[in-house]
Write a protein that holds these residues in place. Structure first.
Motif, PDB file in Angstrom:
ATOM      1  N   ARG A 113     -14.260  -6.887  44.719  1.00 32.07           N
ATOM      2  CA  ARG A 113     -13.986  -5.910  45.769  1.00 32.07           C
ATOM      3  C   ARG A 113     -13.394  -6.637  46.964  1.00 32.07           C
ATOM      4  O   ARG A 113     -13.910  -7.667  47.406  1.00 32.07           O
ATOM      5  N   ARG A 114     -12.304  -6.091  47.480  1.00 30.85           N
ATOM      6  CA  ARG A 114     -11.623  -6.716  48.603  1.00 30.85           C
ATOM      7  C   ARG A 114     -12.594  -6.931  49.780  1.00 30.85           C
ATOM      8  O   ARG A 114     -13.338  -6.037  50.167  1.00 30.85           O
TER       9      ARG A 114
ATOM     10  N   LEU B  99      -4.804  -2.580  46.207  1.00 24.91           N
ATOM     11  CA  LEU B  99      -4.859  -2.851  47.641  1.00 24.91           C
ATOM     12  C   LEU B  99      -4.851  -1.511  48.354  1.00 24.91           C
ATOM     13  O   LEU B  99      -3.892  -0.750  48.252  1.00 24.91           O
TER      14      LEU B  99
ATOM     15  N   SER C 283      -9.284 -16.707  45.631  1.00 22.92           N
ATOM     16  CA  SER C 283     -10.398 -16.705  46.577  1.00 22.92           C
ATOM     17  C   SER C 283     -11.299 -17.920  46.370  1.00 22.92           C
ATOM     18  O   SER C 283     -11.843 -18.465  47.336  1.00 22.92           O
TER      19      SER C 283
ATOM     20  N   ALA D 201     -12.388 -12.069  48.443  1.00 25.31           N
ATOM     21  CA  ALA D 201     -11.335 -11.519  47.590  1.00 25.31           C
ATOM     22  C   ALA D 201     -10.314 -10.767  48.434  1.00 25.31           C
ATOM     23  O   ALA D 201     -10.679 -10.027  49.344  1.00 25.31           O
ATOM     24  N   THR D 202      -9.043 -10.977  48.134  1.00 30.49           N
ATOM     25  CA  THR D 202      -7.978 -10.352  48.923  1.00 30.49           C
ATOM     26  C   THR D 202      -7.564  -8.988  48.373  1.00 30.49           C
ATOM     27  O   THR D 202      -6.761  -8.300  48.979  1.00 30.49           O
ATOM     28  N   ALA D 203      -8.090  -8.619  47.214  1.00 31.05           N
ATOM     29  CA  ALA D 203      -7.773  -7.322  46.618  1.00 31.05           C
ATOM     30  C   ALA D 203      -8.957  -6.884  45.770  1.00 31.05           C
ATOM     31  O   ALA D 203      -9.847  -7.676  45.453  1.00 31.05           O
ATOM     32  N   THR D 204      -8.972  -5.620  45.427  1.00 29.86           N
ATOM     33  CA  THR D 204      -9.990  -5.081  44.539  1.00 29.86           C
ATOM     34  C   THR D 204      -9.477  -5.132  43.109  1.00 29.86           C
ATOM     35  O   THR D 204      -8.317  -4.817  42.847  1.00 29.86           O
TER      36      THR D 204
END
Length: 338
Positions: A56-57, A76, A94, A101-104
């Motif tokens: 999860r972002r 995103l 990450s 995390a930079t995105a889901t």
């Protein structure tokens, strides 16, 4: 939003995963069997059902996942960015950056993953030159792809935001834009001690046009009025369509005499124009306007209410007219230079 999948406790080995299966995975191709043999007891399996989230972002991640089967979806802000297929990895960005995390990431379908904790990941990277080189190549491609996707996403979002703030028929700004922007315009003028005028404009007897000629003819009238508004306002002025046949005109850095001249020029241009629809002439179209000037204590709602009151007075006085405070008394006169 579905909950993040909670992993089962690590097992002594990854049941059902053999060296032959690992050898076929893209991210492990070229890695020697001896290293793969040592990897089997270090790694473990995780299974996701369709829709379950893996990452999860904004949340921390210290694992790398290799897709053994199935498909993952990268999102995103609820917008799909990419898919991660069998043999590809996720989570390494990450982990390497020591960041969230930079995105889901969620399972597009039932998906089986090989889980490498931080210690196992670094052991594999140090043990297998092929894995390290492949990881660098994939990271470079993913960064490039993600950057392109993010830029495209930003451009699309800007288009959606622009569309949400515009009237699709006339192309003018809409009520939402006015509600968001007018307070800033007012504050800027108050701070700079500059004059500002607002006009509420309404097309006279517009319902009769719709009833007699149809809504398509009414749309044609709105489009032609819109063209006349654009032709008769300064580039610095704003126009917003806030109702069916109702517009708000904003005259920045303009005192009442100049705004009266601008409003009257526009009213006369519309009254003198020939309107038509589908090759046939329409009756004369006129507009009524209510014009007010910004006062020190005014807020957007009060300003618009005063303009609406002046518009009502123009309607009551026979339409095809501009009303402003003090028009019939000692109020401002027209400014022919505006």
């Amino acid at each position: 939003m579905p909950p993040v999948v909670r992993e089962e406790p690590a097992r002594d080995q990854a049941p059902g995963v053999s060296v032959a299966v690992l050898r076929e995975l893209q991210s492990l191709q070229g890695t020697g069997d001896q290293i793969l043999d040592a990897l089997v007891p270090r790694a473990r399996l995780l299974q996701l059902e369709a829709g379950q989230q893996l990452l999860r972002r904004g949340e921390p991640n210290l694992r790398v996942y290799i897709v053994v089967s199935g498909l993952l979806r990268v999102e995103l802000d609820d917008s799909p960015l990419a898919h991660i297929e069998r043999g590809e990895t996720v989570g390494e960005l990450s982990l390497l950056a020591g960041s969230a995390a930079t995105a889901t990431v969620a399972a597009e379908e039932r998906t089986q993953l090989l889980v490498l904790d931080e210690e196992t990941f670094w052991w594999l990277a140090e043990s297998s030159h092929e894995f390290s080189v492949g990881l660098l190549v994939r990271l470079a491609k993913r960064l490039r792809s993600n950057n392109d996707a993010v830029q495209e996403n930003i451009a699309l979002r800007r288009q959606f935001e622009q569309a949400a703030l515009s009237d699709p028929l006339t192309g003018f700004r809409n009520r939402r834009w006015l509600d968001q922007t007018l307070p800033r315009i007012i504050q800027r003028h108050l701070h700079a001690s500059e004059p500002l005028c607002i006009a509420m404009m309404d097309i006279d007897h517009f319902k009769q046009v719709n009833d007699a000629y149809g809504h398509a003819a009414g749309d044609a009238v709105l489009l032609q009025v819109g063209r006349l508004v654009r032709a008769n306002l300064r580039p610095a002025d704003f126009a917003a369509r806030v109702g069916g046949e109702e517009f708000v005109l904003v005259f920045p850095q303009t005192s009442m005499p100049g705004a009266i001249s601008a409003a009257e020029r526009l009213r006369e241009a519309i009254a003198g124009a020939a309107f038509d629809y589908d090759g046939g002439a329409l009756p004369q179209v006129t507009v009524s306007l209510g014009l007010v000037e910004l006062e020190r204590s005014a807020n957007p709602l009060e300003l618009l209410a005063r303009a609406d009151g002046a518009l009502y007075a123009a309607k009551q006085s026979g339409r095809n007219r501009t009303e402003w405070p003090g028009r019939d008394g000692s109020g401002p006169k027209l400014n022919p230079d505006r």
